[in-house]
Design a protein around this motif. Structure first.
Motif, PDB file in Angstrom:
ATOM      1  N   THR A 204      40.972   6.945  52.762  1.00 55.52           N
ATOM      2  CA  THR A 204      40.140   5.902  53.356  1.00 55.52           C
ATOM      3  C   THR A 204      40.524   5.647  54.810  1.00 55.52           C
ATOM      4  O   THR A 204      39.672   5.528  55.688  1.00 55.52           O
ATOM      5  CB  THR A 204      40.259   4.597  52.555  1.00 55.52           C
ATOM      6  N   LYS A 205      41.825   5.606  55.047  1.00 49.96           N
ATOM      7  CA  LYS A 205      42.300   5.369  56.412  1.00 49.96           C
ATOM      8  C   LYS A 205      41.962   6.547  57.313  1.00 49.96           C
ATOM      9  O   LYS A 205      41.577   6.371  58.486  1.00 49.96           O
ATOM     10  CB  LYS A 205      43.814   5.124  56.394  1.00 49.96           C
ATOM     11  N   ARG A 206      42.091   7.758  56.802  1.00 51.90           N
ATOM     12  CA  ARG A 206      41.767   8.934  57.610  1.00 51.90           C
ATOM     13  C   ARG A 206      40.288   8.930  58.011  1.00 51.90           C
ATOM     14  O   ARG A 206      39.934   9.237  59.151  1.00 51.90           O
ATOM     15  CB  ARG A 206      42.111  10.216  56.844  1.00 51.90           C
ATOM     16  N   GLN A 207      39.445   8.582  57.067  1.00 51.60           N
ATOM     17  CA  GLN A 207      38.019   8.510  57.369  1.00 51.60           C
ATOM     18  C   GLN A 207      37.740   7.428  58.404  1.00 51.60           C
ATOM     19  O   GLN A 207      36.934   7.614  59.330  1.00 51.60           O
ATOM     20  CB  GLN A 207      37.223   8.247  56.093  1.00 51.60           C
ATOM     21  N   PHE A 208      38.431   6.311  58.259  1.00 49.03           N
ATOM     22  CA  PHE A 208      38.251   5.205  59.206  1.00 49.03           C
ATOM     23  C   PHE A 208      38.679   5.628  60.615  1.00 49.03           C
ATOM     24  O   PHE A 208      37.990   5.348  61.609  1.00 49.03           O
ATOM     25  CB  PHE A 208      39.068   3.994  58.762  1.00 49.03           C
ATOM     26  N   ILE A 209      39.816   6.324  60.721  1.00 49.31           N
ATOM     27  CA  ILE A 209      40.296   6.771  62.028  1.00 49.31           C
ATOM     28  C   ILE A 209      39.296   7.721  62.666  1.00 49.31           C
ATOM     29  O   ILE A 209      38.993   7.629  63.868  1.00 49.31           O
ATOM     30  CB  ILE A 209      41.673   7.439  61.887  1.00 49.31           C
ATOM     31  N   CYS A 210      38.769   8.658  61.879  1.00 49.29           N
ATOM     32  CA  CYS A 210      37.780   9.599  62.413  1.00 49.29           C
ATOM     33  C   CYS A 210      36.533   8.876  62.904  1.00 49.29           C
ATOM     34  O   CYS A 210      35.969   9.208  63.942  1.00 49.29           O
ATOM     35  CB  CYS A 210      37.406  10.628  61.346  1.00 49.29           C
ATOM     36  N   GLN A 211      36.093   7.875  62.148  1.00 44.28           N
ATOM     37  CA  GLN A 211      34.932   7.091  62.564  1.00 44.28           C
ATOM     38  C   GLN A 211      35.212   6.350  63.867  1.00 44.28           C
ATOM     39  O   GLN A 211      34.366   6.309  64.770  1.00 44.28           O
ATOM     40  CB  GLN A 211      34.553   6.096  61.461  1.00 44.28           C
ATOM     41  N   GLN A 212      36.401   5.775  63.964  1.00 45.72           N
ATOM     42  CA  GLN A 212      36.756   5.049  65.186  1.00 45.72           C
ATOM     43  C   GLN A 212      36.801   5.981  66.385  1.00 45.72           C
ATOM     44  O   GLN A 212      36.342   5.640  67.485  1.00 45.72           O
ATOM     45  CB  GLN A 212      38.107   4.343  65.011  1.00 45.72           C
ATOM     46  N   LYS A 213      37.369   7.158  66.203  1.00 41.96           N
ATOM     47  CA  LYS A 213      37.409   8.128  67.295  1.00 41.96           C
ATOM     48  C   LYS A 213      35.989   8.492  67.725  1.00 41.96           C
ATOM     49  O   LYS A 213      35.712   8.654  68.923  1.00 41.96           O
ATOM     50  CB  LYS A 213      38.174   9.372  66.856  1.00 41.96           C
ATOM     51  N   GLN A 214      35.103   8.639  66.753  1.00 41.79           N
ATOM     52  CA  GLN A 214      33.711   8.970  67.071  1.00 41.79           C
ATOM     53  C   GLN A 214      33.052   7.847  67.867  1.00 41.79           C
ATOM     54  O   GLN A 214      32.406   8.086  68.900  1.00 41.79           O
ATOM     55  CB  GLN A 214      32.936   9.203  65.772  1.00 41.79           C
ATOM     56  N   LYS A 215      33.238   6.597  67.421  1.00 39.78           N
ATOM     57  CA  LYS A 215      32.608   5.452  68.086  1.00 39.78           C
ATOM     58  C   LYS A 215      33.138   5.275  69.512  1.00 39.78           C
ATOM     59  O   LYS A 215      32.367   5.099  70.455  1.00 39.78           O
ATOM     60  CB  LYS A 215      32.850   4.183  67.276  1.00 39.78           C
ATOM     61  N   VAL A 216      34.472   5.306  69.636  1.00 37.08           N
ATOM     62  CA  VAL A 216      35.062   5.105  70.959  1.00 37.08           C
ATOM     63  C   VAL A 216      34.721   6.275  71.873  1.00 37.08           C
ATOM     64  O   VAL A 216      34.413   6.089  73.055  1.00 37.08           O
ATOM     65  CB  VAL A 216      36.595   4.928  70.850  1.00 37.08           C
ATOM     66  N   GLY A 217      34.740   7.500  71.342  1.00 36.95           N
ATOM     67  CA  GLY A 217      34.386   8.666  72.143  1.00 36.95           C
ATOM     68  C   GLY A 217      32.956   8.589  72.638  1.00 36.95           C
ATOM     69  O   GLY A 217      32.664   8.930  73.793  1.00 36.95           O
ATOM     70  N   ASP A 218      32.030   8.158  71.774  1.00 35.44           N
ATOM     71  CA  ASP A 218      30.635   7.987  72.187  1.00 35.44           C
ATOM     72  C   ASP A 218      30.525   6.967  73.323  1.00 35.44           C
ATOM     73  O   ASP A 218      29.802   7.166  74.302  1.00 35.44           O
ATOM     74  CB  ASP A 218      29.785   7.536  71.006  1.00 35.44           C
ATOM     75  N   ALA A 219      31.268   5.859  73.173  1.00 36.17           N
ATOM     76  CA  ALA A 219      31.219   4.808  74.204  1.00 36.17           C
ATOM     77  C   ALA A 219      31.778   5.317  75.526  1.00 36.17           C
ATOM     78  O   ALA A 219      31.229   5.033  76.598  1.00 36.17           O
ATOM     79  CB  ALA A 219      32.001   3.582  73.729  1.00 36.17           C
ATOM     80  N   LEU A 220      32.860   6.075  75.467  1.00 35.54           N
ATOM     81  CA  LEU A 220      33.446   6.612  76.701  1.00 35.54           C
ATOM     82  C   LEU A 220      32.468   7.548  77.405  1.00 35.54           C
ATOM     83  O   LEU A 220      32.381   7.561  78.634  1.00 35.54           O
ATOM     84  CB  LEU A 220      34.747   7.357  76.381  1.00 35.54           C
ATOM     85  N   GLY A 221      31.730   8.336  76.625  1.00 35.51           N
ATOM     86  CA  GLY A 221      30.732   9.215  77.222  1.00 35.51           C
ATOM     87  C   GLY A 221      29.621   8.433  77.890  1.00 35.51           C
ATOM     88  O   GLY A 221      29.190   8.754  79.000  1.00 35.51           O
ATOM     89  N   GLN A 222      29.136   7.378  77.224  1.00 41.75           N
ATOM     90  CA  GLN A 222      28.070   6.552  77.779  1.00 41.75           C
ATOM     91  C   GLN A 222      28.520   5.835  79.052  1.00 41.75           C
ATOM     92  O   GLN A 222      27.738   5.655  79.990  1.00 41.75           O
ATOM     93  CB  GLN A 222      27.614   5.529  76.740  1.00 41.75           C
ATOM     94  N   LEU A 223      29.786   5.420  79.052  1.00 40.01           N
ATOM     95  CA  LEU A 223      30.314   4.677  80.198  1.00 40.01           C
ATOM     96  C   LEU A 223      30.822   5.593  81.313  1.00 40.01           C
ATOM     97  O   LEU A 223      31.284   5.102  82.341  1.00 40.01           O
ATOM     98  CB  LEU A 223      31.458   3.764  79.739  1.00 40.01           C
TER      99      LEU A 223
END
Length: 581
Positions: A204-223
């Motif tokens: 569960t934690k591994r999946q959560f970390i991957c999701q967070q990396k995806q969300k933050v990475g998307d935001a960094l690209g947009q910004l």
């Protein structure tokens, strides 16, 4: 055994680091080692050649700092899509997992986290400085674009690598691996694969970390953020295999890195403010100074938690460029954006007050002017405590070229300490103390000296004082040994010297053996609860000695303060004391 210091690392080439003062035609000046820093207010953003880390200016830890944090160099080559782009897109779509991250065809390797980037054009990417001759150079990607090797040219998570790493991702094998001591998660550092770390956690934690990396990475690209780096990660068995960035989580290393060349972090700080417009970022400060290995600073309630937000630099187009590693995304909340992150950033980056305010106003982020001002002030106090120690060492003649490992007390002060201990025993016998008012006992135990109290105090002080001095020296040597036993120093940097001369010690270590002397002495008797009051008396003697050493400038500071006055809730064995010399 004292650490061995050599002038140069045998068999290792000397890295030539370029700074912003270097000419654009590629000519470089040899990096000069700065003198010890001269106070926060003396740091000049225009002094671009001022550097604390000539040999590890890229953030790579030099031997001598504790290497149990995530501190190695890990790199990979450029990723080129080429003519397989269409096939790549179709393949990725076919293996997308329910959590939005591509899956590795071999089920045993789990899922990968692929934060996207707003700048994926390979022409914008340049080779970062090669951190180690044995490791390839790392691409300076925007937001660390994650693409598997069999789809692109990325060798970090290639199929051959995954086949090998699976063997190590077993509890029975990793138990003998070195581990990182910082952080709440169990992180292993496989020597056979220095480019990654293995984070042991549940699915569960591994999946959560991957999701967070995806969300933050998307935001960094947009910004359009290129200075904030999210490390790649892939799930394998019960582990998250994560890219190692060239970082060092030690607070002294990061304070020195920030103070030496603050202009390197102009853009990273600006991008952190932008990111705070998309996420509320928590857990980058802590109120427990001892948890990050730092000293107590009067008036500072929160300290930077660099284990979650480490600073480092790379070489790009011949110039050093600052980076911030986003290595723990557990507390990035996209639904709680209200400017609350700004005081935390102000505490960590107080030399960037103008940039933080300017960017916040540009983005329309609300903030409380008073709270933000307090945050900048306490951040500067934290920096000043570091630079004050550097100035003090300069006055003592302790430099990067000459490191005196021993702690010596002058004969005059040693003789004075005997009288100080005697005086303190006499005062405590009357229920008084000139050192500090205790949180546990407002009324100290008194009447414990037998016979003529002055003579009894003299007999006790003659025995106790040498023991306190020996314990103090022993604790200092233990701190150095514990943090250098696995390393052979090549060159010391200022932050390493300050760290090694800033131990945090359990107070009972400093009165070791003294309780037995007191309890067995015919000059001493506590009639009620002697096993409770005797440690308090011994602790008070320690504070009297340390206080006098500060007064006589034998040590720079000492403090027994704990956050939120928690001393009254602590067992005597758990109490700590921090001091610098």
């Amino acid at each position: 055994m004292q650490p061995h210091i050599t002038a140069n690392r045998p068999g290792s080439p000397v890295n030539e680091i370029l700074t912003r003062a270097d000419s654009r035609d590629g000519e470089s000046q040899p990096p000069r080692r700065s003198p010890l820093l001269h106070g926060v207010h003396a740091v000049d953003n225009d002094q671009v050649n001022l550097t604390v880390l000539p040999d590890d200016a890229t953030g790579l830890s030099v031997a001598g700092m504790p290497l149990d944090d995530r501190t190695v160099c890990a790199n990979q080559g450029d990723s080129l899509f080429g003519s397989f782009r269409a096939m790549t897109c179709r393949f990725v779509e076919s293996v997308l997992s329910p959590f939005g991250t591509p899956s590795i065809p071999d089920n045993s390797t789990g899922t990968m986290a692929f934060p996207t980037s707003g700048h994926s054009n390979s022409s914008t990417r340049t080779k970062a400085i090669q951190q180690s001759p044995s490791l390839p150079g790392r691409t300076d990607n925007i937001a660390q674009t994650h693409t598997p090797n069999y789809l692109a040219g990325n060798h970090l998570f290639s199929e051959s690598f995954l086949a090998k790493i699976k063997i190590f991702c077993k509890e029975g094998i990793v138990k003998d691996m070195p581990r990182a001591k910082t952080g709440s998660t169990c992180v292993y550092l496989p020597e056979s694969f220095p480019q990654v770390v293995l984070r042991y956690t549940n699915e569960t934690k591994r999946q959560f970390i991957c999701q967070q990396k995806q969300k933050v990475g998307d935001a960094l690209g947009q910004l359009k953020c290129s200075h904030l780096i999210v490390p790649k990660a892939i799930s394998c068995n019960n582990f998250l295999v994560e890219e190692r960035l060239p970082i060092n989580a030690n607070i002294y290393h990061n304070l020195g890195c920030y103070l030496s060349e603050p202009e390197l972090f102009d853009e990273p700080v600006r991008e952190m403010v932008r990111l705070s417009s998309k996420f509320y970022i928590d857990d980058i400060l802590t109120s427990y100074y001892n948890s990050v290995g730092y000293r107590y600073v009067e008036g500072v309630r929160y300290y930077p938690k660099y284990e979650n937000l480490p600073l480092y630099s790379v070489k790009e187009n011949g110039f050093k460029v600052g980076r911030i590693g986003l290595i723990d995304l557990d507390f990035y909340f996209p639904d709680k954006i209200d400017g609350r992150t700004l005081p935390s950033l102000a505490t960590i980056f107080p030399l960037h007050e103008h940039i933080i305010r300017e960017e916040a106003d540009l983005l329309g982020l609300p903030y409380n002017e008073e709270k933000l001002g307090v945050a900048f002030a306490r951040g500067n106090k934290c920096l000043k405590s570091y630079s004050d120690h550097a100035d003090w060492l300069t006055l003592k003649g302790v430099t990067t070229e000459f490191m005196n490992w021993s702690f010596d007390i002058s004969p005059d002060v040693s003789n004075q300490l005997n009288k100080i201990v005697q005086q303190e025993l006499c005062l405590m016998n009357k229920g008084k103390s000139v050192i500090f008012k205790r949180n546990i006992d407002e009324d100290l135990c008194k009447g414990f000296l037998i016979g003529d109290f002055f003579t009894s105090a003299k007999v006790l002080s003659d025995t106790i004082t040498p023991m306190i001095i020996a314990n103090l020296k022993g604790a200092m040597n233990e701190h150095i040994t514990q943090n250098t036993s696995d390393n052979t120093f090549t060159e010391l940097t200022e932050d390493q010297i300050i760290f090694l001369r800033s131990p945090i010690v359990r107070i009972p270590r400093l009165y070791e053996g003294i309780l037995d002397v007191l309890i067995s002495s015919p000059c001493f008797c506590v009639y009620v609860n002697k096993f409770y009051h005797t440690p308090i008396i011994a602790e008070q003697l320690i504070h009297s000695v340390l206080s006098h050493l500060v007064t006589r400038k034998e040590i720079l500071y000492y403090s027994q303060r704990l956050p939120f006055d928690s001393e009254k809730h602590m067992h005597p064995e758990e109490k700590i004391c921090c001091f610098g010399y």
